[in-house]
Write a protein that holds these residues in place. Structure first.
Motif, short mmCIF file in Angstrom:
data_model
loop_
_atom_site.label_atom_id
_atom_site.label_comp_id
_atom_site.label_asym_id
_atom_site.label_seq_id
_atom_site.Cartn_x
_atom_site.Cartn_y
_atom_site.Cartn_z
N PHE A 195 74.41 35.83 11.37
CA PHE A 195 75.41 35.60 10.33
C PHE A 195 74.86 35.96 8.95
CE2 PHE A 195 76.72 32.52 13.69
CZ PHE A 195 77.91 33.13 14.02
N GLN A 196 73.59 35.65 8.72
CA GLN A 196 72.99 36.04 7.44
C GLN A 196 72.91 37.55 7.31
OE1 GLN A 196 69.22 34.22 6.56
NE2 GLN A 196 70.21 32.54 5.48
N ASN A 197 72.53 38.20 8.41
CA ASN A 197 72.38 39.66 8.39
C ASN A 197 73.71 40.35 8.14
OD1 ASN A 197 72.41 42.37 10.14
ND2 ASN A 197 70.31 42.02 9.43
N LYS A 198 74.77 39.81 8.72
CA LYS A 198 76.09 40.43 8.60
C LYS A 198 76.86 39.93 7.38
CE LYS A 198 75.68 42.86 12.36
NZ LYS A 198 75.57 44.32 12.31
N GLY A 199 76.40 38.81 6.81
CA GLY A 199 77.13 38.25 5.67
C GLY A 199 78.44 37.60 6.08
N TRP A 200 78.50 37.00 7.29
CA TRP A 200 79.74 36.36 7.78
C TRP A 200 79.52 34.88 8.05
CZ3 TRP A 200 80.36 39.85 12.67
CH2 TRP A 200 80.52 41.18 12.29
N PRO A 201 79.57 33.96 7.17
CA PRO A 201 79.60 34.16 5.73
C PRO A 201 78.19 34.29 5.18
CG PRO A 201 79.70 31.85 6.24
CD PRO A 201 79.63 32.56 7.55
N VAL A 202 78.09 34.46 3.86
CA VAL A 202 76.77 34.49 3.25
C VAL A 202 76.21 33.07 3.26
CG1 VAL A 202 75.46 34.98 1.15
CG2 VAL A 202 77.40 36.44 1.79
N ASP A 220 61.05 53.50 12.64
CA ASP A 220 62.37 53.68 13.25
C ASP A 220 62.30 54.55 14.50
OD1 ASP A 220 63.53 52.17 11.26
OD2 ASP A 220 63.92 53.89 9.96
N ASP A 221 61.27 55.39 14.60
CA ASP A 221 61.13 56.25 15.77
C ASP A 221 60.73 55.47 17.02
OD1 ASP A 221 58.71 55.76 14.38
OD2 ASP A 221 57.70 57.34 15.53
N LEU A 222 60.15 54.28 16.82
CA LEU A 222 59.71 53.46 17.94
C LEU A 222 60.56 52.21 18.14
CD1 LEU A 222 55.83 53.54 17.35
CD2 LEU A 222 57.12 54.86 19.04
N GLY A 223 61.21 51.76 17.06
CA GLY A 223 61.91 50.50 17.11
C GLY A 223 63.40 50.63 17.35
N ILE A 224 64.10 49.49 17.27
CA ILE A 224 65.54 49.45 17.46
C ILE A 224 66.20 48.89 16.21
CG2 ILE A 224 65.40 49.24 19.97
CD1 ILE A 224 65.87 46.23 19.66
N ALA A 225 67.49 49.16 16.06
CA ALA A 225 68.23 48.75 14.87
C ALA A 225 68.81 47.34 15.05
CB ALA A 225 69.35 49.75 14.60
N ASP A 226 69.42 46.86 13.96
CA ASP A 226 69.95 45.50 13.93
C ASP A 226 70.92 45.21 15.08
OD1 ASP A 226 68.50 45.17 11.65
OD2 ASP A 226 70.21 45.16 10.28
N ASP A 227 71.90 46.09 15.24
CA ASP A 227 72.95 45.81 16.22
C ASP A 227 72.39 45.69 17.64
OD1 ASP A 227 74.82 45.77 14.22
OD2 ASP A 227 75.53 47.82 14.57
N THR A 228 71.43 46.55 17.97
CA THR A 228 70.83 46.48 19.31
C THR A 228 70.06 45.18 19.48
OG1 THR A 228 70.62 48.88 19.30
CG2 THR A 228 69.37 47.67 20.96
N TYR A 229 69.31 44.80 18.45
CA TYR A 229 68.55 43.56 18.51
C TYR A 229 69.46 42.36 18.69
CZ TYR A 229 66.03 39.45 16.86
OH TYR A 229 65.50 38.19 16.74
N PHE A 230 70.57 42.33 17.99
CA PHE A 230 71.45 41.17 18.07
C PHE A 230 72.20 41.07 19.39
CE2 PHE A 230 71.03 41.16 13.34
CZ PHE A 230 70.43 39.91 13.26
N THR A 231 72.26 42.17 20.17
CA THR A 231 72.79 42.02 21.54
C THR A 231 71.87 41.11 22.35
OG1 THR A 231 71.61 43.96 22.42
CG2 THR A 231 73.81 44.33 21.49
N ALA A 232 70.56 41.19 22.08
CA ALA A 232 69.61 40.32 22.78
C ALA A 232 69.73 38.88 22.32
CB ALA A 232 68.19 40.84 22.57
N VAL A 233 69.93 38.69 21.02
CA VAL A 233 70.10 37.33 20.49
C VAL A 233 71.31 36.67 21.14
CG1 VAL A 233 70.64 35.98 18.42
CG2 VAL A 233 68.97 37.84 18.29
N TRP A 234 72.42 37.36 21.16
CA TRP A 234 73.64 36.77 21.71
C TRP A 234 73.62 36.72 23.23
CZ3 TRP A 234 76.44 33.68 19.11
CH2 TRP A 234 76.51 33.81 17.70
#
Length: 444
Positions: free
Chosen positions: A270-277, A378-392
């Motif tokens: 929620f902090q990352n997406k700002g929903w809400p801040v 970035d060539d080795l890692g993953i972005a926010d959206d991919t990481y948050f699939t694991a969180v959820w």
């Protein structure tokens, strides 16, 4: 039928009683060994390079904290070091770290070699705690469910997370508490519970589970003896540090209060997406409010269910609620929940789904950190959206298990544990106890 099996087992010689546990113990030794093998790429030098650590998925807190908390030269609580360099763990773990650092320093004068020895000594302890925890869990589960602890002994999520931190110590103490309670030994149960809370904070959630079932059954004396013993044990190990090393002792509590939203927590999404801040203060308040609401729901469920819930079911629900509403949800927290999830509902399909989610999170967090500052790979890692699939993924799969446990409580005939003519295998004085209070009595 259950009482006959239990009494027969109790009369058998201890060697005969130990034989059924031997295969489980050996499998737990295998799980502990595999957990060590997983981190071998780092033990041979990889911990000195973050990219190597993350790409080999072999991170641990044990090695870096030896340097960062100055264990090579200082006592964790009496050290004259900056507040943010003091050990941020309760006293039992802090003193375990101190003892092993003394041994490591005595064995080798070189700091790097000391840190590796410190890691190895700690892993030996953690491996023993895993084996002991599996055997304790088997004793709690009873002869009809003796193989259920395989989930704790060798599941992939446990093997991957076993040596990230010192959580297995608290796990062994928590399961020891459960076994002592099962056998009606309230003083040892309380002592072990107090030591568990002085090791990691999460076993405090089990106090609420015991309280609710005590309220429903009216078995107050065993509960009060256990709580008194727990308070005494906690005070015995904490008071010396409170008196002689106040700043070092309170570091854990200040850190827990002031810590911001961290990896793994749904609040980070929620902090990352700002929903809400959300500000840090807002998250602390929302987290506590969310936990309070979930605990209230568990209380209503416990007191309103048509049949008294099993102790493991309420412990699981309380602990899962604590994890889901916390500001941080580290990969090793899976070690907290596995034994209680299995004891609460030993059905392999939801457990396997959750374990897959935990493995995905274990992989995702290290790949995500590769893409974060200061590495920015970035060539080795993953972005926010991919990481948050694991969180959820973790949140959703644990939520599914919680829903299934709630269904089993509301429809006890669906509970696979009770289908074997068992009331509450970990219940102790609650086992087959009649109700003294339910919410239904308020309407009569």
């Amino acid at each position: 039928m259950t009482s006959t099996v239990t009494s027969t087992e109790a009369r058998a010689p201890w060697v005969a009683r130990a034989v059924p546990y031997l295969p489980l113990g050996l499998i737990a030794v295998l799980g502990a060994s595999l957990a060590y093998v997983v981190r071998l790429p780092c033990r041979t030098g990889g911990w000195n390079n973050q990219v190597t650590t993350y790409t080999n998925f072999c991170y641990t807190d044990i090695y870096p904290l030896y340097f960062d908390r100055e264990l090579s030269t200082q006592n964790p609580y009496f050290a004259s070091v900056p507040f943010d360099k003091q050990v941020e763990y309760p006293v039992v773990l802090g003193e375990v770290m101190q003892v092993f650092s003394w041994i490591a320093r005595a064995l080798d004068p070189d700091n790097v070699a000391q840190a590796v020895r410190f890691y190895d000594l700690t892993v030996i302890l953690l491996g023993l705690c895993l084996v002991v925890g599996v055997l304790l869990m088997a004793a709690v589960a009873g002869p009809t469910r003796r193989w259920d602890p395989l989930w704790y002994a060798i599941s992939p999520a446990v093997v991957l997370a076993a040596y990230i931190n010192w959580d297995l110590v608290a796990g062994a103490l928590s399961l020891g508490t459960l076994l002592a309670w099962k056998r009606g030994r309230q003083v040892p149960a309380g002592v072990l519970l107090g030591l568990a809370i002085a090791t990691k904070f999460y076993p405090l959630m089990f106090v609420g589970a015991l309280f609710l079932l005590t309220w429903r059954t009216g078995r107050w004396r065993p509960f009060l003896v256990t709580m008194g013993s727990a308070a005494a044990a906690w005070l015995v190990v904490n008071v010396p540090f409170m008196v002689f090393a106040w700043d070092g002792w309170r570091r854990f509590y200040v850190f827990s209060q002031e810590r911001g939203v961290d990896w793994g927590s749904p609040w980070l999404f929620f902090q990352n997406k700002g929903w809400p801040v959300l500000g840090e203060a807002d998250v602390s308040t929302l987290g506590m409010a969310a936990l309070a609401v979930m605990c209230l729901g568990i209380a209503v469920l416990t007191l309103a269910a048509p049949r008294r819930p099993r102790l493991a079911q309420i412990c699981f629900l309380a602990l899962a609620a604590f994890m889901m509403t916390n500001k941080v949800w580290s990969p090793q927290f899976v070690l907290w929940l596995v034994p209680f999830a299995v004891l609460a509902r030993p059905n392999w399909k939801p457990l396997a789904l959750w374990q897959l989610a935990e493995v995905w999170y274990f992989i995702a967090i290290w790949l995500y950190l590769l893409a974060q500052p200061p590495l920015d790979r970035d060539d080795l890692g993953i972005a926010d959206d991919t990481y948050f699939t694991a969180v959820w993924g973790r949140v959703i799969t644990i939520g599914i298990m919680m829903a299934l446990v709630v269904r089993d409580i509301l429809r006890p005939e669906k509970d696979v544990v009770r289908q074997a003519d068992i009331d509450d295998q970990a219940g102790g004085v609650f086992d087959r106890a009649p109700d003294r209070f339910t919410l239904a009595t308020l309407t009569k």
